[in-house]
Design a protein around this motif. Structure first.
Motif, PDB file in Angstrom:
ATOM      1  N   UNK A 118      49.527  43.537  53.889  1.00 44.79           N
ATOM      2  CA  UNK A 118      49.902  42.514  54.869  1.00 44.79           C
ATOM      3  C   UNK A 118      49.099  42.650  56.154  1.00 44.79           C
ATOM      4  N   UNK A 119      48.925  43.888  56.621  1.00 47.74           N
ATOM      5  CA  UNK A 119      48.164  44.118  57.856  1.00 47.74           C
ATOM      6  C   UNK A 119      46.701  43.712  57.699  1.00 47.74           C
ATOM      7  N   UNK A 120      46.142  43.995  56.521  1.00 49.00           N
ATOM      8  CA  UNK A 120      44.737  43.648  56.272  1.00 49.00           C
ATOM      9  C   UNK A 120      44.564  42.141  56.242  1.00 49.00           C
ATOM     10  N   UNK A 121      45.469  41.443  55.590  1.00 49.40           N
ATOM     11  CA  UNK A 121      45.369  39.990  55.498  1.00 49.40           C
ATOM     12  C   UNK A 121      45.550  39.313  56.852  1.00 49.40           C
ATOM     13  N   UNK A 122      46.302  39.927  57.747  1.00 47.66           N
ATOM     14  CA  UNK A 122      46.495  39.367  59.085  1.00 47.66           C
ATOM     15  C   UNK A 122      45.190  39.328  59.888  1.00 47.66           C
ATOM     16  N   UNK A 123      44.243  40.185  59.498  1.00 44.53           N
ATOM     17  CA  UNK A 123      42.954  40.204  60.193  1.00 44.53           C
ATOM     18  C   UNK A 123      42.126  38.955  59.891  1.00 44.53           C
ATOM     19  N   UNK A 124      42.492  38.254  58.820  1.00 46.74           N
ATOM     20  CA  UNK A 124      41.875  36.984  58.434  1.00 46.74           C
ATOM     21  C   UNK A 124      40.351  37.074  58.324  1.00 46.74           C
ATOM     22  N   UNK A 125      39.886  38.116  57.626  1.00 48.88           N
ATOM     23  CA  UNK A 125      38.459  38.249  57.366  1.00 48.88           C
ATOM     24  C   UNK A 125      38.064  37.298  56.234  1.00 48.88           C
ATOM     25  N   UNK A 126      36.916  36.637  56.384  1.00 43.59           N
ATOM     26  CA  UNK A 126      36.497  35.631  55.412  1.00 43.59           C
ATOM     27  C   UNK A 126      36.250  36.206  54.021  1.00 43.59           C
ATOM     28  N   UNK A 127      35.886  37.479  53.958  1.00 45.16           N
ATOM     29  CA  UNK A 127      35.546  38.057  52.655  1.00 45.16           C
ATOM     30  C   UNK A 127      36.719  38.784  52.007  1.00 45.16           C
ATOM     31  N   UNK A 128      37.922  38.650  52.565  1.00 40.01           N
ATOM     32  CA  UNK A 128      39.110  39.294  51.994  1.00 40.01           C
ATOM     33  C   UNK A 128      40.206  38.253  51.806  1.00 40.01           C
ATOM     34  N   UNK A 129      40.792  38.219  50.606  1.00 40.07           N
ATOM     35  CA  UNK A 129      41.883  37.287  50.352  1.00 40.07           C
ATOM     36  C   UNK A 129      42.841  37.855  49.310  1.00 40.07           C
ATOM     37  N   UNK A 130      44.081  37.345  49.306  1.00 39.96           N
ATOM     38  CA  UNK A 130      45.044  37.794  48.284  1.00 39.96           C
ATOM     39  C   UNK A 130      44.702  37.173  46.937  1.00 39.96           C
ATOM     40  N   UNK A 131      45.022  37.857  45.873  1.00 41.20           N
ATOM     41  CA  UNK A 131      44.774  37.316  44.528  1.00 41.20           C
ATOM     42  C   UNK A 131      45.959  37.621  43.614  1.00 41.20           C
ATOM     43  N   UNK A 132      46.100  36.783  42.608  1.00 44.60           N
ATOM     44  CA  UNK A 132      47.027  37.041  41.514  1.00 44.60           C
ATOM     45  C   UNK A 132      46.201  37.189  40.251  1.00 44.60           C
ATOM     46  N   UNK A 133      46.174  38.382  39.705  1.00 42.47           N
ATOM     47  CA  UNK A 133      45.341  38.655  38.539  1.00 42.47           C
ATOM     48  C   UNK A 133      45.848  37.886  37.322  1.00 42.47           C
ATOM     49  N   UNK A 134      44.934  37.175  36.665  1.00 42.98           N
ATOM     50  CA  UNK A 134      45.268  36.442  35.443  1.00 42.98           C
ATOM     51  C   UNK A 134      45.064  37.367  34.247  1.00 42.98           C
ATOM     52  N   UNK A 135      46.119  37.604  33.520  1.00 44.99           N
ATOM     53  CA  UNK A 135      46.052  38.483  32.352  1.00 44.99           C
ATOM     54  C   UNK A 135      46.181  37.643  31.089  1.00 44.99           C
ATOM     55  N   UNK A 136      45.266  37.837  30.160  1.00 43.22           N
ATOM     56  CA  UNK A 136      45.328  37.083  28.909  1.00 43.22           C
ATOM     57  C   UNK A 136      46.598  37.430  28.153  1.00 43.22           C
ATOM     58  N   UNK A 137      47.293  36.398  27.701  1.00 44.31           N
ATOM     59  CA  UNK A 137      48.545  36.595  26.984  1.00 44.31           C
ATOM     60  C   UNK A 137      48.290  36.641  25.478  1.00 44.31           C
ATOM     61  N   UNK A 138      48.374  37.833  24.921  1.00 41.18           N
ATOM     62  CA  UNK A 138      48.209  37.982  23.473  1.00 41.18           C
ATOM     63  C   UNK A 138      49.467  37.445  22.790  1.00 41.18           C
ATOM     64  N   UNK A 139      49.312  36.548  21.820  1.00 38.75           N
ATOM     65  CA  UNK A 139      50.499  36.005  21.135  1.00 38.75           C
ATOM     66  C   UNK A 139      51.365  37.113  20.544  1.00 38.75           C
ATOM     67  N   UNK A 140      52.669  36.892  20.578  1.00 36.34           N
ATOM     68  CA  UNK A 140      53.599  37.874  20.030  1.00 36.34           C
ATOM     69  C   UNK A 140      53.386  38.003  18.523  1.00 36.34           C
ATOM     70  N   UNK A 141      53.479  39.231  18.047  1.00 33.52           N
ATOM     71  CA  UNK A 141      53.279  39.490  16.622  1.00 33.52           C
ATOM     72  C   UNK A 141      54.440  38.912  15.815  1.00 33.52           C
ATOM     73  N   UNK A 142      54.095  38.186  14.751  1.00 38.52           N
ATOM     74  CA  UNK A 142      55.095  37.563  13.904  1.00 38.52           C
ATOM     75  C   UNK A 142      55.593  38.555  12.846  1.00 38.52           C
ATOM     76  N   UNK A 143      56.852  38.418  12.480  1.00 32.65           N
ATOM     77  CA  UNK A 143      57.432  39.321  11.492  1.00 32.65           C
ATOM     78  C   UNK A 143      56.969  38.986  10.080  1.00 32.65           C
ATOM     79  N   UNK A 144      56.723  37.700   9.838  1.00 32.13           N
ATOM     80  CA  UNK A 144      56.294  37.273   8.501  1.00 32.13           C
ATOM     81  C   UNK A 144      54.974  36.525   8.586  1.00 32.13           C
ATOM     82  N   UNK A 145      54.149  36.648   7.565  1.00 27.20           N
ATOM     83  CA  UNK A 145      52.883  35.924   7.509  1.00 27.20           C
ATOM     84  C   UNK A 145      53.119  34.551   6.902  1.00 27.20           C
ATOM     85  N   UNK A 146      52.230  33.585   7.165  1.00 27.14           N
ATOM     86  CA  UNK A 146      52.369  32.276   6.538  1.00 27.14           C
ATOM     87  C   UNK A 146      52.222  32.391   5.021  1.00 27.14           C
TER      88      UNK A 146
END
Length: 541
Positions: free
Chosen positions: A65-93
């Motif tokens: 929070x303190x770092x972001x208050x400095x409002x430096x152009x080269x620093x910003x908050x991020x939310x990391x996007x994580x690839x969602x691996x499909x849940x493993x199915x109990x039965x095969x087609x």
């Protein structure tokens, strides 16, 4: 989490120096830095020979929070996007999905389907990669071509023998790109590919990665079958209520075995010409599309290093790459493609009496020469026909001419002689670094004159960007004809083609342009198949 961009350090620094500067930049104490991860690293050579690494770094800290208050152009908050691996199915087609082709698209599609518990079957016309490398090396030594085990066909696809370059221009907000890179690291690639601006694995390492990935898929329940060329597809007509619909119900393997399935992924690569012809005869919609053809150029790697880095050798840096593009006076685009620092030009033929070349590097990129394809855009108008397979015929004609010019060997020519339209008789300051036999020949004569003129003009223009690029002794070889697929197989928003249950995928179907983008497309198709199965399960439960 916060991200800092444009974070510069001189080439040659160590991790401790990076961490100390990071603390100074953020104005925090060591105990307040919880973790950091390099997301991207590129080279700033604008003040060469003074060179810098430029980083993008993700940081966890108690002082966010303190770092972001400095409002430096080269620093910003991020939310990391994580690839969602499909849940493993109990039965095969009931009917196992079938993936045709074990290039990056096919491998990653199969891998994701296996992770989801669908026990896919992967069919590959060629050999396992450990056998394939022996067949390819034997071909380079003797010229004895194996139809289904060569630089184009076999486990790993054509990219196995092209350096394993992983850069892509595909915008990715889903995390697929990161998942592809992390998977490659999991199976043996260097961690540096996770953040390098132009990541590569190297042909020598990629062979091990492919084997390890196969072992993992087998453990997950997948089946991998080699020497299994799909020679026909079988479909049935179903009444959808409005009209009769064609639906896939099986494939024919090697002209004799029928494999029942209701899901087929076409990840056949850009060189499966006989398969394209079979699909066209089965009235699958296929469209001709633009691609590019040209030559390979070779320069001493030290000359490229001097131009790009300001020095022939730089401690801490591997061989320098380059990327060049121009718009020619005739309106065509010309550009460098599949540039291989410290690499080799390779005979990449896959058909008798036709000669195609490519470029590759090993992981250390320590060969004497740099090479790159210099290619010119061609369109269906150049093919002289609007037939869907006219691009394939155009490629073959160039490859036949290249074979004739070199009498089966790679034809090479100095740039000065290319401009004068004559065969070379001696090498100058550049000696060829090649996998496969080579011979002097008139490379220019392979091409229609409009393309030859475009290549000549393009190299001249590139000589103004990289000193020495258009030197008279620059080596040209041909023909570079397999840059991308000459066709596109249309598909809908659910990734299906005009035959229900048939999924065009990857570079061969016209939806990718390299290892990473093909792998990402394989994931997208697998996701669509998984979603379809999940909907079917919901409807029947």
């Amino acid at each position: 989490m916060i991200r800092i961009n444009q974070f510069k350090l001189k080439i040659g620094h160590n991790n401790e120096e990076l961490k100390k500067k990071l603390l100074r930049e953020l104005k925090i104490r060591p105990e307040e830095l919880l973790s950091y991860k390099i997301r991207k690293r590129s080279i700033d050579a604008r003040k060469k020979p003074e060179l810098y690494f430029v980083y993008t770094i993700d940081i966890e800290t108690t002082k966010e929070k303190q770092i972001l208050k400095q409002k430096k152009n080269n620093i910003q908050p991020i939310n990391e996007v994580k690839y969602q691996i499909p849940k493993r199915q109990k039965t095969s087609p009931r009917k196992r999905p079938v993936v045709i082709g074990s290039g990056p698209a096919g491998l990653f599609c199969t891998y994701l389907l296996a992770l989801a518990g669908y026990a896919p079957i992967l069919l590959e016309r060629g050999t396992p990669v450990e056998e394939r490398i022996k067949d390819v090396e034997e071909f380079w030594k003797t010229g004895m071509l194996k139809k289904n085990s060569n630089v184009q066909f076999g486990e790993g696809g054509a990219g196995t023998f092209s350096d394993g370059k992983l850069n892509t221009l595909v915008k990715d907000s889903s995390g697929r790109n990161t998942f592809v890179l992390e998977t490659l690291v999991k199976f043996g690639a260097s961690k540096e590919i996770l953040y390098e601006q132009k990541p590569h694995i190297g042909t020598d390492i990629l062979i091990d990665v492919v084997q390890n990935m196969r072992s993992a898929m087998l453990e997950l329940g997948a089946e991998v079958r080699f020497h299994s060329q799909v020679t026909d597809v079988v479909f049935e007509y179903t009444d959808s209520g409005y009209e009769k619909e064609r639906r896939i119900c099986g494939v024919i393997i090697n002209g004799e075995e029928k494999l029942d399935t209701d899901t087929v992924v076409l990840a056949i690569g850009h060189s499966a010409r006989d398969t394209f012809e079979m699909l066209y005869e089965k009235e699958l919609e296929i469209q001709a599309k633009s691609f590019a053809v040209g030559v390979r150029v070779e320069h001493p790697q030290k000359k490229i290093n001097l131009s790009q880095y300001g020095s022939e050798e730089v401690e801490g840096l591997s061989a320098a790459p380059y990327k060049l593009t121009e718009k020619l006076e005739n309106g065509r685009g010309i550009y460098s493609f599949c540039m291989c620092p410290g690499g080799y030009v390779v005979n990449a033929s896959s058909e008798e009496h036709c000669l195609a070349i490519n470029g590759m590097s090993y992981s250390k990129r320590d060969g004497e020469n740099a090479n790159s394809a210099i290619i010119v855009t061609v369109t269906p108008e150049d093919f002289g026909s609007l037939h869907p397979l006219a691009g394939i015929a155009f490629q073959r004609e160039l490859e036949r001419k290249a074979y004739e010019v070199g009498n089966g060997k790679i034809p090479v020519q100095r740039y000065e002689d290319f401009c004068e339209n004559r065969a070379s008789s001696s090498f100058g300051s550049v000696s060829p670094q090649m996998k496969g036999e080579f011979v002097f020949g008139n490379v220019r004569s392979i091409f229609p004159e409009v393309l030859a003129e475009s290549i000549q003009e393009g190299i001249q223009k590139f000589g103004k960007k990289i000193q020495g690029f258009a030197d008279k002794d620059t080596l040209l070889s041909g023909v570079e004809s397999r840059t991308s697929s000459p066709v596109r197989i249309p598909r809908d928003q659910q990734m299906e083609g005009v035959i229900a249950g048939l999924y065009p995928c990857g570079e061969g179907a016209g939806y990718a342009g390299g290892i990473t983008s093909a792998a990402m497309d394989g994931l997208k198709v697998a996701e669509a198949i998984i979603q379809k199965y999940q909907i079917q399960d919901t409807e029947t439960s």
